[in-house]
Design a protein around this motif. Structure first.
Motif, PDB file in Angstrom:
ATOM      1  N   ASN A  26       0.851  -1.189   0.000  1.00 26.16           N
ATOM      2  CA  ASN A  26       0.000   0.000   0.000  1.00 26.16           C
ATOM      3  C   ASN A  26       0.886   1.238   0.000  1.00 26.16           C
ATOM      4  N   PHE A  27       1.235   1.695  -1.178  1.00 29.44           N
ATOM      5  CA  PHE A  27       2.253   2.739  -1.314  1.00 29.44           C
ATOM      6  C   PHE A  27       1.895   3.642  -2.484  1.00 29.44           C
ATOM      7  N   THR A  28       1.835   4.951  -2.221  1.00 29.50           N
ATOM      8  CA  THR A  28       1.544   5.920  -3.280  1.00 29.50           C
ATOM      9  C   THR A  28       2.645   6.967  -3.315  1.00 29.50           C
ATOM     10  N   ILE A  29       3.129   7.246  -4.514  1.00 30.59           N
ATOM     11  CA  ILE A  29       4.135   8.278  -4.744  1.00 30.59           C
ATOM     12  C   ILE A  29       3.414   9.482  -5.334  1.00 30.59           C
ATOM     13  N   TRP A  30       3.622  10.635  -4.718  1.00 31.48           N
ATOM     14  CA  TRP A  30       3.032  11.893  -5.185  1.00 31.48           C
ATOM     15  C   TRP A  30       4.167  12.813  -5.620  1.00 31.48           C
ATOM     16  N   ASN A  31       4.028  13.396  -6.784  1.00 32.04           N
ATOM     17  CA  ASN A  31       5.056  14.315  -7.258  1.00 32.04           C
ATOM     18  C   ASN A  31       4.433  15.403  -8.128  1.00 32.04           C
ATOM     19  N   ARG A  32       5.144  16.513  -8.224  1.00 35.03           N
ATOM     20  CA  ARG A  32       4.689  17.638  -9.046  1.00 35.03           C
ATOM     21  C   ARG A  32       4.432  17.195 -10.480  1.00 35.03           C
ATOM     22  N   THR A  33       5.286  16.302 -10.991  1.00 31.93           N
ATOM     23  CA  THR A  33       5.052  15.750 -12.327  1.00 31.93           C
ATOM     24  C   THR A  33       4.776  14.257 -12.199  1.00 31.93           C
ATOM     25  N   LEU A  34       3.713  13.824 -12.829  1.00 27.89           N
ATOM     26  CA  LEU A  34       3.321  12.416 -12.781  1.00 27.89           C
ATOM     27  C   LEU A  34       4.395  11.518 -13.383  1.00 27.89           C
ATOM     28  N   GLU A  35       5.051  11.976 -14.430  1.00 24.72           N
ATOM     29  CA  GLU A  35       6.058  11.168 -15.112  1.00 24.72           C
ATOM     30  C   GLU A  35       7.204  10.791 -14.164  1.00 24.72           C
ATOM     31  N   LYS A  36       7.672  11.743 -13.358  1.00 23.20           N
ATOM     32  CA  LYS A  36       8.757  11.441 -12.412  1.00 23.20           C
ATOM     33  C   LYS A  36       8.285  10.489 -11.328  1.00 23.20           C
ATOM     34  N   ALA A  37       7.051  10.646 -10.882  1.00 25.03           N
ATOM     35  CA  ALA A  37       6.495   9.733  -9.877  1.00 25.03           C
ATOM     36  C   ALA A  37       6.426   8.315 -10.447  1.00 25.03           C
ATOM     37  N   GLN A  38       5.959   8.190 -11.672  1.00 27.16           N
ATOM     38  CA  GLN A  38       5.868   6.876 -12.307  1.00 27.16           C
ATOM     39  C   GLN A  38       7.250   6.261 -12.509  1.00 27.16           C
ATOM     40  N   HIS A  39       8.211   7.083 -12.903  1.00 24.68           N
ATOM     41  CA  HIS A  39       9.567   6.584 -13.117  1.00 24.68           C
ATOM     42  C   HIS A  39      10.178   6.012 -11.838  1.00 24.68           C
ATOM     43  N   SER A  40       9.848   6.596 -10.686  1.00 26.69           N
ATOM     44  CA  SER A  40      10.448   6.146  -9.431  1.00 26.69           C
ATOM     45  C   SER A  40       9.973   4.760  -9.011  1.00 26.69           C
ATOM     46  N   ILE A  41       8.860   4.290  -9.575  1.00 23.53           N
ATOM     47  CA  ILE A  41       8.355   2.953  -9.230  1.00 23.53           C
ATOM     48  C   ILE A  41       8.232   2.054 -10.462  1.00 23.53           C
ATOM     49  N   ASN A  42       8.958   2.376 -11.522  1.00 19.61           N
ATOM     50  CA  ASN A  42       8.821   1.614 -12.764  1.00 19.61           C
ATOM     51  C   ASN A  42       9.338   0.175 -12.664  1.00 19.61           C
ATOM     52  N   HIS A  43      10.006  -0.157 -11.577  1.00 15.05           N
ATOM     53  CA  HIS A  43      10.521  -1.508 -11.382  1.00 15.05           C
ATOM     54  C   HIS A  43       9.541  -2.400 -10.624  1.00 15.05           C
ATOM     55  N   VAL A  44       8.427  -1.841 -10.172  1.00 14.85           N
ATOM     56  CA  VAL A  44       7.479  -2.558  -9.325  1.00 14.85           C
ATOM     57  C   VAL A  44       6.211  -2.870 -10.107  1.00 14.85           C
ATOM     58  N   ASN A  45       5.731  -4.089  -9.956  1.00 19.50           N
ATOM     59  CA  ASN A  45       4.492  -4.480 -10.612  1.00 19.50           C
ATOM     60  C   ASN A  45       3.516  -4.975  -9.545  1.00 19.50           C
ATOM     61  N   LYS A  46       2.926  -4.031  -8.818  1.00 22.38           N
ATOM     62  CA  LYS A  46       1.953  -4.343  -7.778  1.00 22.38           C
ATOM     63  C   LYS A  46       0.733  -3.459  -8.007  1.00 22.38           C
ATOM     64  N   ASP A  47      -0.429  -4.003  -7.726  1.00 24.35           N
ATOM     65  CA  ASP A  47      -1.677  -3.270  -7.961  1.00 24.35           C
ATOM     66  C   ASP A  47      -1.824  -2.025  -7.099  1.00 24.35           C
ATOM     67  N   ASN A  48      -1.330  -2.060  -5.872  1.00 23.88           N
ATOM     68  CA  ASN A  48      -1.563  -0.937  -4.970  1.00 23.88           C
ATOM     69  C   ASN A  48      -0.291  -0.132  -4.689  1.00 23.88           C
ATOM     70  N   VAL A  49       0.664  -0.178  -5.600  1.00 25.61           N
ATOM     71  CA  VAL A  49       1.818   0.729  -5.590  1.00 25.61           C
ATOM     72  C   VAL A  49       1.622   1.610  -6.809  1.00 25.61           C
ATOM     73  N   ILE A  50       1.252   2.880  -6.544  1.00 26.31           N
ATOM     74  CA  ILE A  50       0.832   3.748  -7.646  1.00 26.31           C
ATOM     75  C   ILE A  50       1.499   5.121  -7.558  1.00 26.31           C
ATOM     76  N   ALA A  51       1.443   5.826  -8.664  1.00 23.27           N
ATOM     77  CA  ALA A  51       1.977   7.180  -8.754  1.00 23.27           C
ATOM     78  C   ALA A  51       0.827   8.144  -9.027  1.00 23.27           C
ATOM     79  N   LYS A  52       0.896   9.324  -8.391  1.00 28.03           N
ATOM     80  CA  LYS A  52      -0.108  10.359  -8.613  1.00 28.03           C
ATOM     81  C   LYS A  52       0.559  11.723  -8.699  1.00 28.03           C
ATOM     82  N   LYS A  53      -0.092  12.624  -9.407  1.00 29.53           N
ATOM     83  CA  LYS A  53       0.350  14.014  -9.453  1.00 29.53           C
ATOM     84  C   LYS A  53      -0.005  14.655  -8.118  1.00 29.53           C
ATOM     85  N   PHE A  54       0.958  15.370  -7.502  1.00 24.14           N
ATOM     86  CA  PHE A  54       0.736  15.959  -6.186  1.00 24.14           C
ATOM     87  C   PHE A  54      -0.322  17.043  -6.252  1.00 24.14           C
TER      88      PHE A  54
END
Length: 94
Positions: A26-54
């Motif tokens: 259960n982990f969410t990454i929030w960042n000013r840019t969605l692309e950078k948030a997604q890049h920080s977890i691009n190695h993980v394939n879990k349903d509830n590890v997600i990236a969002k725009k802050f």
């Protein structure tokens, strides 16, 4: 279940993000840019590890009592985030 919300994906954040994203479900990454948030977890394939725009309002709507908020945002944001955590009864680390 407790959820971890990590705010900010600067250079010093990525190693911590990658470790926690691998370990927790259960982990969410929030960042000013969605692309950078997604890049920080691009190695993980879990349903509830997600990236969002802050967005402070969306963060407020997403957190629940007992959640953990880790802020790597500039210090000028910490007071408003700490107040939000007090209101929502969340843990706060910066």
């Amino acid at each position: 279940m407790q959820h971890i919300h990590w705010l900010g994906t600067g250079l010093s954040s990525v190693p911590g993000i990658r470790r926690l994203a691998t370990k927790y479900n259960n982990f969410t990454i929030w960042n000013r840019t969605l692309e950078k948030a997604q890049h920080s977890i691009n190695h993980v394939n879990k349903d509830n590890v997600i990236a969002k725009k802050f967005d402070m309002q969306e963060l407020s709507n997403s957190i629940n009592s007992g959640d953990i908020i880790v802020s790597q945002l500039p210090a000028s944001h910490h007071i408003s985030i700490a107040k939000l955590c007090l209101d929502k009864k969340c843990h706060f680390a910066s």
